[in-house]
Design a protein around this motif. Sequence first.
Motif, PDB file in Angstrom:
ATOM      1  N   ARG A  73      19.060  38.114 -59.980  1.00  0.00           N
ATOM      2  CA  ARG A  73      20.117  38.385 -60.958  1.00  0.00           C
ATOM      3  C   ARG A  73      21.279  37.412 -60.792  1.00  0.00           C
ATOM      4  O   ARG A  73      21.876  36.963 -61.776  1.00  0.00           O
ATOM      5  N   ARG A  74      21.634  37.095 -59.555  1.00  0.00           N
ATOM      6  CA  ARG A  74      22.726  36.126 -59.337  1.00  0.00           C
ATOM      7  C   ARG A  74      22.360  34.767 -59.936  1.00  0.00           C
ATOM      8  O   ARG A  74      23.221  34.066 -60.491  1.00  0.00           O
ATOM      9  N   LEU A  75      21.099  34.395 -59.816  1.00  0.00           N
ATOM     10  CA  LEU A  75      20.661  33.121 -60.384  1.00  0.00           C
ATOM     11  C   LEU A  75      20.729  33.157 -61.912  1.00  0.00           C
ATOM     12  O   LEU A  75      21.111  32.160 -62.549  1.00  0.00           O
ATOM     13  N   LEU A  76      20.370  34.275 -62.510  1.00  0.00           N
ATOM     14  CA  LEU A  76      20.465  34.385 -63.965  1.00  0.00           C
ATOM     15  C   LEU A  76      21.922  34.293 -64.425  1.00  0.00           C
ATOM     16  O   LEU A  76      22.228  33.656 -65.436  1.00  0.00           O
ATOM     17  N   ILE A  77      22.815  34.940 -63.683  1.00  0.00           N
ATOM     18  CA  ILE A  77      24.245  34.877 -64.027  1.00  0.00           C
ATOM     19  C   ILE A  77      24.733  33.440 -63.965  1.00  0.00           C
ATOM     20  O   ILE A  77      25.414  32.947 -64.873  1.00  0.00           O
ATOM     21  N   ALA A  78      24.362  32.728 -62.888  1.00  0.00           N
ATOM     22  CA  ALA A  78      24.799  31.336 -62.721  1.00  0.00           C
ATOM     23  C   ALA A  78      24.215  30.438 -63.807  1.00  0.00           C
ATOM     24  O   ALA A  78      24.887  29.527 -64.302  1.00  0.00           O
ATOM     25  N   ALA A  79      22.957  30.681 -64.183  1.00  0.00           N
ATOM     26  CA  ALA A  79      22.339  29.860 -65.231  1.00  0.00           C
ATOM     27  C   ALA A  79      23.115  29.980 -66.533  1.00  0.00           C
ATOM     28  O   ALA A  79      23.293  28.996 -67.261  1.00  0.00           O
ATOM     29  N   GLY A  80      23.602  31.176 -66.841  1.00  0.00           N
ATOM     30  CA  GLY A  80      24.359  31.378 -68.074  1.00  0.00           C
ATOM     31  C   GLY A  80      25.710  30.719 -68.067  1.00  0.00           C
ATOM     32  O   GLY A  80      26.373  30.648 -69.109  1.00  0.00           O
ATOM     33  N   GLN A  81      26.146  30.219 -66.914  1.00  0.00           N
ATOM     34  CA  GLN A  81      27.452  29.573 -66.801  1.00  0.00           C
ATOM     35  C   GLN A  81      27.352  28.053 -66.796  1.00  0.00           C
ATOM     36  O   GLN A  81      28.344  27.368 -66.562  1.00  0.00           O
TER      37      GLN A  81
ATOM     38  N   LEU B 168      22.430  47.172 -57.647  1.00  0.00           N
ATOM     39  CA  LEU B 168      22.153  46.233 -58.714  1.00  0.00           C
ATOM     40  C   LEU B 168      22.975  46.508 -59.963  1.00  0.00           C
ATOM     41  O   LEU B 168      23.053  45.658 -60.861  1.00  0.00           O
ATOM     42  N   SER B 169      23.602  47.662 -60.041  1.00  0.00           N
ATOM     43  CA  SER B 169      24.323  48.007 -61.270  1.00  0.00           C
ATOM     44  C   SER B 169      25.483  47.046 -61.522  1.00  0.00           C
ATOM     45  O   SER B 169      25.740  46.662 -62.669  1.00  0.00           O
ATOM     46  N   ASP B 170      26.172  46.657 -60.435  1.00  0.00           N
ATOM     47  CA  ASP B 170      27.275  45.711 -60.609  1.00  0.00           C
ATOM     48  C   ASP B 170      26.760  44.351 -61.098  1.00  0.00           C
ATOM     49  O   ASP B 170      27.376  43.713 -61.965  1.00  0.00           O
ATOM     50  N   LEU B 171      25.636  43.917 -60.513  1.00  0.00           N
ATOM     51  CA  LEU B 171      25.070  42.644 -60.942  1.00  0.00           C
ATOM     52  C   LEU B 171      24.584  42.721 -62.382  1.00  0.00           C
ATOM     53  O   LEU B 171      24.729  41.757 -63.151  1.00  0.00           O
ATOM     54  N   ASP B 172      24.005  43.848 -62.749  1.00  0.00           N
ATOM     55  CA  ASP B 172      23.541  44.004 -64.132  1.00  0.00           C
ATOM     56  C   ASP B 172      24.715  43.931 -65.099  1.00  0.00           C
ATOM     57  O   ASP B 172      24.609  43.355 -66.189  1.00  0.00           O
ATOM     58  N   GLN B 173      25.839  44.518 -64.684  1.00  0.00           N
ATOM     59  CA  GLN B 173      27.001  44.484 -65.555  1.00  0.00           C
ATOM     60  C   GLN B 173      27.508  43.058 -65.731  1.00  0.00           C
ATOM     61  O   GLN B 173      27.878  42.640 -66.833  1.00  0.00           O
ATOM     62  N   LEU B 174      27.491  42.283 -64.634  1.00  0.00           N
ATOM     63  CA  LEU B 174      27.887  40.875 -64.725  1.00  0.00           C
ATOM     64  C   LEU B 174      26.903  40.089 -65.576  1.00  0.00           C
ATOM     65  O   LEU B 174      27.290  39.195 -66.326  1.00  0.00           O
ATOM     66  N   LEU B 175      25.628  40.417 -65.411  1.00  0.00           N
ATOM     67  CA  LEU B 175      24.595  39.699 -66.151  1.00  0.00           C
ATOM     68  C   LEU B 175      24.691  39.991 -67.645  1.00  0.00           C
ATOM     69  O   LEU B 175      24.681  39.084 -68.478  1.00  0.00           O
ATOM     70  N   ILE B 176      24.774  41.251 -67.966  1.00  0.00           N
ATOM     71  CA  ILE B 176      24.861  41.623 -69.379  1.00  0.00           C
ATOM     72  C   ILE B 176      26.225  41.257 -69.930  1.00  0.00           C
ATOM     73  O   ILE B 176      26.364  40.643 -70.977  1.00  0.00           O
TER      74      ILE B 176
END
Length: 653
Positions: free
Chosen positions: A273-281, A489-497
Motif C-alpha cells: 500500500r505504501r508503494l501504491l501511495i508513492a506511485a500516485g505522487q 491497514l485502515s490508515d494506509l487505505d485512507q491515505l491510498l484512497i
Amino acid sequence: MTFSKNPASVPEEGPGAGPVQISYNVRIREIKELPPTQRSKGKPRYQLRWTVSGREHSKNFSGKRLAEGHQAKLRTAANEGQPFDVRSGLPLSMLPKAPEPKKKQEPTWYEFAISYSKMKWKTVSPGHRRGIAEGLAATTLALVRREEGGPDASEIHAALSTWAFNVTAHKDGLPAELHKVIRWVEEHSVNMSELEDTDLVRDVLVQLTLKLDGTKASASTYKRKRATFFNALKYAVEKKHLAVNPLLIVSLPAAKSNDSIDRRRVVNEATGRRLLIAAGQQGAMGRHLQAFYGCLFLAGLRPGEAVTLAEDEIDLPEDEEEWGWFHLADSSPEVSGAWTDSGEREIRQLKHRAVAETRPVPISPVLGALLRRHLREFGTAPDGRLFRGEDGGLVSESTTNRIWDSARAEVLTRAETKSVLAERPYDLRHARLSIWLNAGVDPAQISEWAGNSVPVLLRVYIHCLSGSQETALAKLGRKSSPKAEEVDLSDLDQLLIGQDAPEPQPVSCYELAVAYIGAKWDTIGPTTRKGALETITKVTMALLDRPGPWPTDVQLVQALTSWAFRPDRWDAIPDDHAKVIAWVAEHSPNARVLKDPERLGSVLAYLGRRLDGEPASPNVAARRRSVLFNLLEYAVRERHLPVNPLLFRSWRT
C-alpha cells in the motif's frame, strides 16, 4: 511362337501411363522392301513387321542390315521366352528405362530452421514467436562450421534472431548490413543428415546451456531453448529429413530448475500500500497509473491485462463497501511489433484462455474506490480503456517501470531498493497471489481468479507460503514465537484512497514559470538552461493578453529571458526591464487557462515558430514542447493544475 493366348499385366517399367500388357504370342515376319510409291528420296526402304498377341507392329529402316539386326534381336528374345509388351511390341528387355527421379537436394539445418519458423508463425503468439526465434538462433549458432575470419557469435545471433527467423522481417528483404552474415551462415550450416550424429547433437545441447559470453545460462533458459530444438527435430521427422528425433536418444543431465518465485520479491500488505501511495505522487502520470498498480497488487492482474482494462469489464456495486468484479476479456503483453502480423503491439485473448473467454476477479472496496476516483479524474480513452500512455495508446512497460522505480526509491530503504523486493510491477501480482494463499483461500479458487492451473500456482508460490513451518513445529510441542505487531491497514487505505484531487492553488502563468525555473536552475547545465529560458519565455508571451503596442516582442524577450527568469540576476534588474516585468505579472492569466485545448493549441503553435514568424526546425519545436510538458508536470506536483493537459496528447508531433 505362341505361349499364351491372353496377355497378362505387370507394373509398367517404361514410360507412359497404365500397366504393361505382356504376351508370349509373338510372330515375326520377313523383311520387305518398300515399293517406290511408298518411299521418297532419303526415306526408309525396308520394313520389318511382326505381331504380338495378334496386334500388328512395324518399323522402317534405311538399310536392310539394320532391319535384319532388329529382326534378330526380336527372334532371340522370343526364342529365350522373354515376355513382349503388347502395346509397343518390344520385349521387356528392350523397353526404354524410365528416367530415375532426381534425388531431392538435402536441406541444411539453416534452411530447415527457416521453414520451421514459418510453419509455427501463424499458430503462436508474438511472445512465443520471439522465443522460437531466440531458440533457433542459439541452436543454429551451434550448427555452423566455425572458422577463423568468420563473423562474431553475437553478430550471427543478432542476424538470426531479428531477421532470419522473423517472418515479418522477411517481407522487407535482407538488409544490406546483414547480407554478409546471413550468406556466411548459409554456406557454413551443417546438412540435416549430420544431425544423425549423436555427438553433434550433444554438442548442441551443451552450447544451449551457455550464454553468448560463455557463462552459464539459467536452467529455465536452457529448458526453453531445448524445447524449441526438440520440436524442430520432431518436425524434421515429420518432413522425412530425419528417421528419428535424435533428442529421444541423446540427453544431458537434467538442469536444476527453480520455477518458484523468490519470496524476497514479495511485499506484504502494508508495504504494498505504501508503494501504491508513492506511485500516485509521481507526477500526473503517476497519479493516472495509481489504479493500474492497484489492479496488480489488490486484484492480482497481470500487467498486460491491466493495460487493456476497459470500463465495461468493471462491475462496481452502488454500495462502496461491497465487493465488485472484473470480467477480464483481453490482454496485451508488451512484445515488439516486429513479432506481430500488424507490426504493432496487439491486443489478444487472455493467457490460457480461448478467444472471447472471460475470467472473473474480485474487486475489494479499496480497489473499487481507486477505480471510481480514476474514472472521475481521467475518464477513459475513446475505446473505453482506463489507462493510457502519453500518446493516448497502450501504456508502455518503460513508463510503468519508470514510475515504479521512483516509488520504490521513496518507500524502500537503500538496501531494499537494490534488492529484488517488488523490483518490477509484475511482482505486485506475485504478492497478491501469495497473500491469498497465506490467507487460506482454496487454491482452486485462486487459480480461477489468477488464470493459472492449480499445480502451477502451488509450484510457483510454494516458497511464499508463511506459517506452515510454525504450524508443524507447534504440533511437535514447540511454543509459538511472539508475533510481530500487526500494522493497521485502515490508515494506509485512507491515505491510498484519500480524497479527490485537491482544488488547484491559484497562480498566474508568469508566476508558475518563475517558480519552475527557480526549482530547476541549480539542477541543469548552461545549455539546458538556455533552452528552458527560451521556451518558458515563449510560453509566457503566447498566453499574455496584449491590448496595446507596448511592450514590444523584443522588450518582452529581453526582460523575461535576461532578467525575470534568471534567479542569479533577480537582485539587479534595471528599471526599464522591471517595468516590463511588472506589466507581464499584471497581465498574465491564471494557469488554469492551460486546461483549455484551444488555448494550449495556440501555445504549441507559437512554440513551433520563430520570432519572425517562420517555422522553427523540428528538433527545436520538439525540445520546446518537451520543456512545456515538464513545466505542466511541475504545475501538477505543486497542485496548480489537477492533471497535465498534455498527458494524453501526442505533443511530439
